[in-house]
Design a protein around this motif. Structure first.
Motif, PDB file in Angstrom:
ATOM      1  N   ASP A   2       0.869  -1.184   0.107  1.00 18.32           N
ATOM      2  CA  ASP A   2      -0.159  -0.055   0.031  1.00 18.32           C
ATOM      3  C   ASP A   2       1.060   1.254  -0.115  1.00 18.32           C
ATOM      4  OD1 ASP A   2      -2.176   1.764   0.274  1.00 18.32           O
ATOM      5  OD2 ASP A   2      -2.405   1.432   2.330  1.00 18.32           O
ATOM      6  N   SER A   3       0.553   2.394  -0.455  1.00 18.72           N
ATOM      7  CA  SER A   3       1.128   3.542  -0.499  1.00 18.72           C
ATOM      8  C   SER A   3       2.519   3.710  -1.051  1.00 18.72           C
ATOM      9  CB  SER A   3       1.078   4.223   0.989  1.00 18.72           C
ATOM     10  OG  SER A   3      -0.289   4.203   1.547  1.00 18.72           O
ATOM     11  N   TYR A  14       7.749   1.726 -12.835  1.00 17.49           N
ATOM     12  CA  TYR A  14       8.664   1.523 -11.568  1.00 17.49           C
ATOM     13  C   TYR A  14       7.936   1.516 -10.377  1.00 17.49           C
ATOM     14  CZ  TYR A  14      12.588   1.859 -14.926  1.00 17.49           C
ATOM     15  OH  TYR A  14      13.525   1.614 -15.935  1.00 17.49           O
ATOM     16  N   CYS A  15       8.108   0.548  -9.531  1.00 15.59           N
ATOM     17  CA  CYS A  15       7.618   0.596  -8.027  1.00 15.59           C
ATOM     18  C   CYS A  15       8.546   0.897  -6.942  1.00 15.59           C
ATOM     19  CB  CYS A  15       6.814  -0.652  -8.007  1.00 15.59           C
ATOM     20  SG  CYS A  15       5.913  -0.787  -6.456  1.00 15.59           S
ATOM     21  N   PHE A  16       8.347   1.738  -6.153  1.00  8.45           N
ATOM     22  CA  PHE A  16       9.391   2.128  -5.060  1.00  8.45           C
ATOM     23  C   PHE A  16       8.569   2.198  -3.756  1.00  8.45           C
ATOM     24  CE2 PHE A  16      11.216   4.811  -1.962  1.00  8.45           C
ATOM     25  CZ  PHE A  16      12.447   4.034  -1.861  1.00  8.45           C
ATOM     26  N   GLY A  17       9.132   1.368  -2.595  1.00  9.56           N
ATOM     27  CA  GLY A  17       8.575   1.704  -1.483  1.00  9.56           C
ATOM     28  C   GLY A  17       7.181   1.033  -1.096  1.00  9.56           C
ATOM     29  N   GLY A  18       6.420   1.890   0.095  1.00  9.39           N
ATOM     30  CA  GLY A  18       5.360   1.351   0.404  1.00  9.39           C
ATOM     31  C   GLY A  18       5.355   0.808   1.681  1.00  9.39           C
ATOM     32  N   TRP A  19       4.110   0.322   2.294  1.00 15.57           N
ATOM     33  CA  TRP A  19       4.305  -0.615   3.383  1.00 15.57           C
ATOM     34  C   TRP A  19       3.190  -1.568   3.170  1.00 15.57           C
ATOM     35  CZ3 TRP A  19       1.909   3.031   8.015  1.00 15.57           C
ATOM     36  CH2 TRP A  19       0.782   3.445   7.589  1.00 15.57           C
ATOM     37  N   ASP A  20       3.325  -2.709   4.163  1.00 11.74           N
ATOM     38  CA  ASP A  20       2.621  -3.872   4.043  1.00 11.74           C
ATOM     39  C   ASP A  20       1.606  -4.203   5.073  1.00 11.74           C
ATOM     40  OD1 ASP A  20       4.165  -4.695   6.203  1.00 11.74           O
ATOM     41  OD2 ASP A  20       5.428  -5.954   5.266  1.00 11.74           O
ATOM     42  N   MET A  25       7.621  -0.492   6.733  1.00  7.19           N
ATOM     43  CA  MET A  25       7.930   0.422   5.433  1.00  7.19           C
ATOM     44  C   MET A  25       8.987  -0.452   4.483  1.00  7.19           C
ATOM     45  SD  MET A  25       6.350   3.474   5.995  1.00  7.19           S
ATOM     46  CE  MET A  25       5.694   4.183   7.628  1.00  7.19           C
ATOM     47  N   HIS A  26       8.866  -0.248   3.458  1.00  5.39           N
ATOM     48  CA  HIS A  26       9.694  -1.006   2.366  1.00  5.39           C
ATOM     49  C   HIS A  26      10.713   0.003   1.456  1.00  5.39           C
ATOM     50  CE1 HIS A  26       8.515  -4.992   3.114  1.00  5.39           C
ATOM     51  NE2 HIS A  26       7.256  -4.408   3.106  1.00  5.39           N
ATOM     52  N   ASP A  27      11.808  -0.212   1.117  1.00  4.17           N
ATOM     53  CA  ASP A  27      12.638   0.350   0.260  1.00  4.17           C
ATOM     54  C   ASP A  27      12.966  -0.400  -0.855  1.00  4.17           C
ATOM     55  OD1 ASP A  27      14.607  -1.292   1.280  1.00  4.17           O
ATOM     56  OD2 ASP A  27      15.961   0.324   1.902  1.00  4.17           O
ATOM     57  N   ASP A  28      12.307  -1.462  -1.227  1.00  5.88           N
ATOM     58  CA  ASP A  28      12.644  -2.054  -2.354  1.00  5.88           C
ATOM     59  C   ASP A  28      12.043  -1.271  -3.613  1.00  5.88           C
ATOM     60  OD1 ASP A  28       9.897  -2.467  -1.651  1.00  5.88           O
ATOM     61  OD2 ASP A  28      10.231  -4.529  -1.647  1.00  5.88           O
ATOM     62  N   PHE A  29      12.775  -1.852  -4.874  1.00  7.47           N
ATOM     63  CA  PHE A  29      12.679  -1.155  -6.151  1.00  7.47           C
ATOM     64  C   PHE A  29      12.291  -2.202  -7.214  1.00  7.47           C
ATOM     65  CE2 PHE A  29      14.289   2.228  -9.169  1.00  7.47           C
ATOM     66  CZ  PHE A  29      13.138   2.822  -9.195  1.00  7.47           C
ATOM     67  N   TYR A  30      11.265  -2.100  -7.690  1.00  8.51           N
ATOM     68  CA  TYR A  30      10.864  -3.245  -8.646  1.00  8.51           C
ATOM     69  C   TYR A  30      10.616  -2.471 -10.100  1.00  8.51           C
ATOM     70  CZ  TYR A  30      10.098  -6.633  -5.351  1.00  8.51           C
ATOM     71  OH  TYR A  30      10.281  -7.624  -4.191  1.00  8.51           O
ATOM     72  N   VAL A  31      10.634  -3.127 -11.274  1.00 10.92           N
ATOM     73  CA  VAL A  31      10.458  -2.596 -12.512  1.00 10.92           C
ATOM     74  C   VAL A  31       9.534  -3.626 -12.958  1.00 10.92           C
ATOM     75  CG1 VAL A  31      12.346  -3.369 -13.539  1.00 10.92           C
ATOM     76  CG2 VAL A  31      11.231  -1.736 -14.691  1.00 10.92           C
ATOM     77  N   SER A  52      15.475   5.993   1.743  1.00 11.55           N
ATOM     78  CA  SER A  52      15.117   4.776   2.797  1.00 11.55           C
ATOM     79  C   SER A  52      13.966   4.520   2.803  1.00 11.55           C
ATOM     80  CB  SER A  52      15.286   5.743   4.183  1.00 11.55           C
ATOM     81  OG  SER A  52      14.599   6.918   4.175  1.00 11.55           O
ATOM     82  N   ALA A  53      13.526   3.473   3.461  1.00  5.64           N
ATOM     83  CA  ALA A  53      12.064   2.607   3.617  1.00  5.64           C
ATOM     84  C   ALA A  53      11.167   3.968   3.746  1.00  5.64           C
ATOM     85  CB  ALA A  53      12.135   1.589   4.534  1.00  5.64           C
ATOM     86  N   ARG A  54      10.020   4.028   2.973  1.00  5.12           N
ATOM     87  CA  ARG A  54       8.962   4.976   3.299  1.00  5.12           C
ATOM     88  C   ARG A  54       7.736   4.707   2.282  1.00  5.12           C
ATOM     89  NH1 ARG A  54      12.132   9.923   1.065  1.00  5.12           N
ATOM     90  NH2 ARG A  54      13.749   8.587   1.865  1.00  5.12           N
ATOM     91  N   CYS A  55       6.593   5.283   2.824  1.00  4.73           N
ATOM     92  CA  CYS A  55       5.128   5.147   2.071  1.00  4.73           C
ATOM     93  C   CYS A  55       4.714   6.398   1.661  1.00  4.73           C
ATOM     94  CB  CYS A  55       4.505   4.430   2.900  1.00  4.73           C
ATOM     95  SG  CYS A  55       3.674   4.928   4.173  1.00  4.73           S
ATOM     96  N   CYS A  56       3.787   6.823   1.027  1.00 10.25           N
ATOM     97  CA  CYS A  56       2.983   8.023   0.813  1.00 10.25           C
ATOM     98  C   CYS A  56       4.063   9.203   0.420  1.00 10.25           C
ATOM     99  CB  CYS A  56       2.370   8.291   1.851  1.00 10.25           C
ATOM    100  SG  CYS A  56       1.302   7.240   3.076  1.00 10.25           S
ATOM    101  N   THR A  57       4.990   8.621  -0.698  1.00  4.63           N
ATOM    102  CA  THR A  57       5.938   9.593  -1.139  1.00  4.63           C
ATOM    103  C   THR A  57       5.256  10.220  -2.364  1.00  4.63           C
ATOM    104  OG1 THR A  57       7.522   7.923  -0.418  1.00  4.63           O
ATOM    105  CG2 THR A  57       8.312   9.648  -2.101  1.00  4.63           C
ATOM    106  N   SER A  58       6.039  11.534  -2.389  1.00  8.38           N
ATOM    107  CA  SER A  58       5.492  12.304  -3.826  1.00  8.38           C
ATOM    108  C   SER A  58       6.552  11.702  -5.020  1.00  8.38           C
ATOM    109  CB  SER A  58       5.445  13.564  -3.573  1.00  8.38           C
ATOM    110  OG  SER A  58       4.371  14.031  -2.356  1.00  8.38           O
ATOM    111  N   SER A  59       6.119  11.718  -6.087  1.00  8.51           N
ATOM    112  CA  SER A  59       7.200  11.393  -7.012  1.00  8.51           C
ATOM    113  C   SER A  59       6.461  11.951  -8.553  1.00  8.51           C
ATOM    114  CB  SER A  59       7.202  10.277  -7.204  1.00  8.51           C
ATOM    115  OG  SER A  59       6.170   9.470  -7.720  1.00  8.51           O
TER     116      SER A  59
END
Length: 172
Positions: A2-3, A14-20, A25-31, A52-59
Motif C-alpha cells: 500500500d502507498s 517502476y514501483c518504489f517503497g510502500g508498506w505492507d 515500510m519498504h525501500d525495495d524497488f521493482y520494475v 530510505s524505507a517509506r510510504c506515501c511518497t510524492s514522485s
C-alpha cells in the motif's frame, strides 16, 4: 502493498517503497516490463544513495529520470512516533543510479515543516516543480496536520544525458 510509488518511464513501470499489512515500510524497488509482463527486483542492481524505507511518497517523472520526495518513514498508531522525510532523490533508469539532491533543496527557513507525506507534486516545465499540501505531525490522537501550502523548487535540467541538479531550493 500500500502507498507505494508507481511511475511509467521508457515503456516500463517502476514501483518504489510502500508498506505492507504489518505496517512495515519498504525501500525495495521493482520494475515491471509491460512487454513480458514480469516484475524484477532491481534494488540489488542500483547504485548511489537509495531513498530510505517509506510510504506515501510524492514522485514525478522528468525526462529520463524518476524523482522521489518526502514520505512517511516511521509510523505509530497514535502518531506520536511518526517521522517524515525531507529527502529528494533522482533515479536514472539508464544507469540504475540514485542521486540525492536533498541538501541543495532545503527551504531558507530551517523551521519550515518540509517533511511530509501524501503531498501532490508536479513538474510544469522549465525545471519548475510544485509541491502542494500533504500531511505532517500528529496530535497524539493520530490526527495529522493537513498542509495547504504551495512550494516551488527549481531544477537545472542541463541535458537528458545528466541528472537534474537544484537551481533554487523549496520556497513559498
Amino acid at each position: 502493498r500500500d502507498s507505494q510509488v508507481l511511475k511509467a518511464l521508457d515503456g516500463k513501470i517502476y514501483c518504489f517503497g510502500g508498506w505492507d499489512s504489518n505496517n512495515v515500510m519498504h525501500d525495495d524497488f521493482y520494475v515491471f516490463d509491460v512487454e513480458t509482463r514480469e516484475w524484477t527486483d532491481i534494488s540489488k542492481f542500483t547504485t548511489g544513495p537509495t531513498p530510505s524505507a517509506r510510504c506515501c511518497t510524492s514522485s514525478f517523472v522528468l525526462s529520463d529520470y524518476f524523482l522521489v520526495f518526502g514520505g512517511l518513514t516511521a509510523w505509530s498508531e497514535d502518531g506520536a512516533l511518526n517521522e517524515y522525510s525531507t529527502t529528494l532523490h533522482v533515479f536514472d533508469h539508464a544507469s540504475l543510479a540514485w542521486t540525492e539532491l536533498t541538501k541543495h533543496a532545503m527551504p531558507p527557513d530551517p523551521d519550515y515543516p518540509l517533511g511530509r507525506w501524501g503531498g501532490g507534486i508536479a513538474h510544469v516545465g522549465d525545471g519548475r516543480v510544485f509541491l502542494y499540501g500533504g500531511a505532517y505531525g500528529a496530535n497524539g490522537e493520530g490526527d495529522a496536520l493537513c498542509l495547504g501550502d504551495l512550494l516551488l523548487l527549481t531544477l537545472d535540467l542541463h541535458s537528458s544525458s545528466s541528472p537534474p541538479t537544484v537551481a533554487s531550493g523549496w520556497r513559498l
